[in-house]
Motif scaffolding. Structure first.
Motif, PDB file in Angstrom:
ATOM      1  N   ASP A 138       6.024  -7.937   7.747  1.00 51.00           N
ATOM      2  CA  ASP A 138       7.299  -7.642   7.775  1.00 51.00           C
ATOM      3  C   ASP A 138       7.942  -7.913   9.326  1.00 51.00           C
ATOM      4  OD1 ASP A 138       8.013  -7.117   5.162  1.00 51.00           O
ATOM      5  OD2 ASP A 138       8.061  -4.790   5.629  1.00 51.00           O
ATOM      6  N   ARG A 139       6.944  -7.636  10.191  1.00 48.34           N
ATOM      7  CA  ARG A 139       7.374  -7.724  11.438  1.00 48.34           C
ATOM      8  C   ARG A 139       7.038  -9.255  11.956  1.00 48.34           C
ATOM      9  NH1 ARG A 139       4.176  -3.179  12.412  1.00 48.34           N
ATOM     10  NH2 ARG A 139       2.467  -4.184  12.983  1.00 48.34           N
ATOM     11  N   GLN A 162      -1.322  -5.710   6.829  1.00 49.68           N
ATOM     12  CA  GLN A 162      -0.576  -4.912   5.880  1.00 49.68           C
ATOM     13  C   GLN A 162       1.024  -5.343   5.726  1.00 49.68           C
ATOM     14  OE1 GLN A 162      -2.271  -2.296   4.351  1.00 49.68           O
ATOM     15  NE2 GLN A 162      -4.087  -3.415   5.267  1.00 49.68           N
ATOM     16  N   GLU A 163       1.496  -4.792   4.827  1.00 50.24           N
ATOM     17  CA  GLU A 163       2.922  -5.171   4.230  1.00 50.24           C
ATOM     18  C   GLU A 163       3.969  -4.873   5.604  1.00 50.24           C
ATOM     19  OE1 GLU A 163       6.699  -4.031   1.045  1.00 50.24           O
ATOM     20  OE2 GLU A 163       4.486  -3.272   0.853  1.00 50.24           O
ATOM     21  N   GLU A 164       3.815  -3.899   6.367  1.00 49.24           N
ATOM     22  CA  GLU A 164       4.403  -3.589   7.491  1.00 49.24           C
ATOM     23  C   GLU A 164       4.305  -4.656   8.624  1.00 49.24           C
ATOM     24  OE1 GLU A 164       1.152  -0.765   7.795  1.00 49.24           O
ATOM     25  OE2 GLU A 164       2.656  -1.655   6.359  1.00 49.24           O
ATOM     26  N   GLU A 165       3.014  -5.040   8.716  1.00 49.18           N
ATOM     27  CA  GLU A 165       2.665  -6.208   9.788  1.00 49.18           C
ATOM     28  C   GLU A 165       3.356  -7.425   9.403  1.00 49.18           C
ATOM     29  OE1 GLU A 165      -1.596  -4.512  11.214  1.00 49.18           O
ATOM     30  OE2 GLU A 165      -1.427  -5.618   9.464  1.00 49.18           O
ATOM     31  N   GLN A 176       7.430 -13.180   4.044  1.00 52.05           N
ATOM     32  CA  GLN A 176       6.216 -12.395   3.693  1.00 52.05           C
ATOM     33  C   GLN A 176       5.538 -12.703   2.645  1.00 52.05           C
ATOM     34  OE1 GLN A 176       9.278 -11.438   4.342  1.00 52.05           O
ATOM     35  NE2 GLN A 176       9.611  -9.391   4.940  1.00 52.05           N
TER      36      GLN A 176
END
Length: 228
Positions: free
Chosen positions: A27-28, A22-25, A9
């Motif tokens: 992460d995916r 974004q951070e969650e994107e 990341q």
């Protein structure tokens, strides 16, 4: 950068293709990433191998090349840190048409196709960035074709030298060639002998001085004139 422990990341967030996610994107996408450490000379893939994603260079350098049945090589691109390769074939569901080989010890991330397809479905802006990156690659290749067809060998070498990252110290501008002269000659569609003659001619005209892969630019203005 800690070369022993890389968090995908962190690196992806610095690559232009991913830096708006974004951070969650991130992460995916990181779930679909695999580290690949290669030594100088190692093959990453060969022509005809299936393409299941694309690669991002964390550090090191990779050359993409065609090879003839007789062993001749034509270098198409040199891929350095922060840049990627293989996206177009991933979308085409086609096997690789070139061979990728590390020109120095390198660390790559392989990003699996499913991870990218998920983000394209979820984020249209990400799809636009993918298209922009592919368009930029196409523009670069067309510029190369124009250069090979319309510019002399001397113009090609001079233009390449002027585009390289340089350092200035004590009034001298110097740079280090990113790869061997043989690989660089192939990248510029020259024979190694022709490349060496051009470098010697530029040196005799006191535009540059060189030793090994280290090049000092002695007269930038005159070198720009040579570049056309």
């Amino acid at each position: 950068m800690d070369r022993n422990k890389i968090k995908p990341q962190t690196f992806l967030s610095r690559v232009p293709l991913f830096n708006t996610l974004q951070e969650e994107e991130l992460d995916r996408i990181a779930l679909g990433c695999t580290e690949l450490r290669v030594e100088r000379g190692d093959l990453i893939f060969q022509r005809g191998d299936p393409c299941s994603g694309f690669h991002v260079v964390l550090y090191g350098r990779v050359k993409l090349a065609f090879h003839s049945a007789h062993g001749a090589e034509k270098v198409i691109e040199l891929i350095g840190p922060g840049h990627s390769f293989g996206e177009a074939l991933m979308f085409m569901n086609s096997p690789y048409i070139v061979t990728a080989q590390a020109t120095e010890d390198s660390l790559l991330l392989h990003v699996a196709k499913p991870a990218i397809y998920r983000e394209i479905e979820n984020a249209p802006a990400f799809a636009c960035k993918m298209l922009a990156g592919l368009s930029q690659r196409m523009h670069s290749l067309m510029s190369d074709l124009e250069s090979y067809a319309l510019r002399s060998g001397t113009e090609r070498v001079a233009a390449f030298l002027l585009k390289q990252p340089a350092q200035e110290a004590a009034g001298e501008v110097s740079l280090t060639l990113p790869v061997s002269k043989a690989v660089l000659a192939s990248r510029l569609s020259l024979t190694p002998e022709h490349f060496s003659r051009i470098m010697a001619e530029l040196s005799a005209r006191q535009l540059i001085a060189f030793k090994g892969r280290r090049v000092a630019i002695l007269d930038q203005a005159a070198l720009r004139l040579c570049a056309g």
